[in-house]
Design an enzyme around this catalytic site. Sequence first.
Site, PDB file in Angstrom:
ATOM      1  N   SER A   1      53.567  49.164  67.550  1.00 45.43           N
ATOM      2  CA  SER A   1      53.395  48.094  66.570  1.00 45.43           C
ATOM      3  C   SER A   1      52.638  46.916  67.191  1.00 45.43           C
ATOM      4  O   SER A   1      51.519  47.104  67.669  1.00 45.43           O
ATOM      5  CB  SER A   1      54.769  47.682  66.022  1.00 45.43           C
ATOM      6  OG  SER A   1      54.638  46.978  64.803  1.00 45.43           O
TER       7      SER A   1
ATOM      8  N   ASP B   1      54.545  52.459  60.955  1.00 48.39           N
ATOM      9  CA  ASP B   1      54.882  51.723  62.176  1.00 48.39           C
ATOM     10  C   ASP B   1      55.703  52.549  63.172  1.00 48.39           C
ATOM     11  O   ASP B   1      56.712  53.157  62.819  1.00 48.39           O
ATOM     12  CB  ASP B   1      55.688  50.495  61.749  1.00 48.39           C
ATOM     13  CG  ASP B   1      55.711  49.398  62.795  1.00 48.39           C
ATOM     14  OD1 ASP B   1      56.053  49.693  63.947  1.00 48.39           O
ATOM     15  OD2 ASP B   1      55.387  48.252  62.444  1.00 48.39           O
TER      16      ASP B   1
END
Length: 280
Positions: free
Chosen positions: A42, A186
């Site tokens: 991320s 993510d």
Amino acid sequence: MTEALVLGGGGVGGIAWTTGLLAGLAGTGQDVTAADLLLGTSAGATVAAQVGSGLGLEELYARQVDPALQAAEIMAEMDLEKFAAEIGAATGSAASVPELRRAVGQVALEARTVPEAVRRAVIESRLPSHGWPDRALKVVAVDAESGEPRVFDKDSGVPLVDAVAASCAVPGVWPPVTIGGRRYVDGAVRSVANADYAGGADRVLVIVPLGATEPFPSEQPLERVVEELRARGAEVVVVTPDEASQAAIGDNALDPATRRPAAEAGRAQGRGLKLPWSRA
């Protein structure tokens, strides 16, 4: 001694704080960015790619604090309570962690967000270089449909921008990223730092802007992974934001306005850190 630099998730505030922390460490003679492996999840995927670009830490820091150099981010309003409620409703009947990841992926696939191309342009503006570096860089994302993790690197045949965009695709906030006909979300859906992918390194520095608590139930929670790495003989240090840095990142780490205060707080914290293997 082989070293791994593991960078976890944390929104644009986390990108700024991590960059500041790395710059602060380097300012005291503890530059850790030459690690044998860069592993990003991320926000950490963005920073890892930025570090891998070869741009110096002072230049990367300036890109966080100088409005003229900052990336063209999109403001994301995030109600954490509402987000938690939506994810909880979607995953309440999940019988396993993989099933939970698939449920989170479904939330992401059904969410109304900006178009993929618009979000990709943001990631492009963040990265000084759009090509994979020659050094070892791993970026973690999760297949939205299968719930399985995917680790991208220079040999994966996937453009760096797409890999980082996938790792940064917060479910329900940003669109899943299409790669090879699959949709990815993510990497923090699997783990906040995915530090187990650094297994084999002698020294592991884990930097997690939002703390060591996993945002979702995980088969590889950071605390357990750290214990396992240490049991195998690795030296592991985990760095989380101090009180001032937490305040600077604030309640919405996706708010671009957090960049300067978070970077400054990270730099101050980095200047005060002493890593156990440092010669500084």
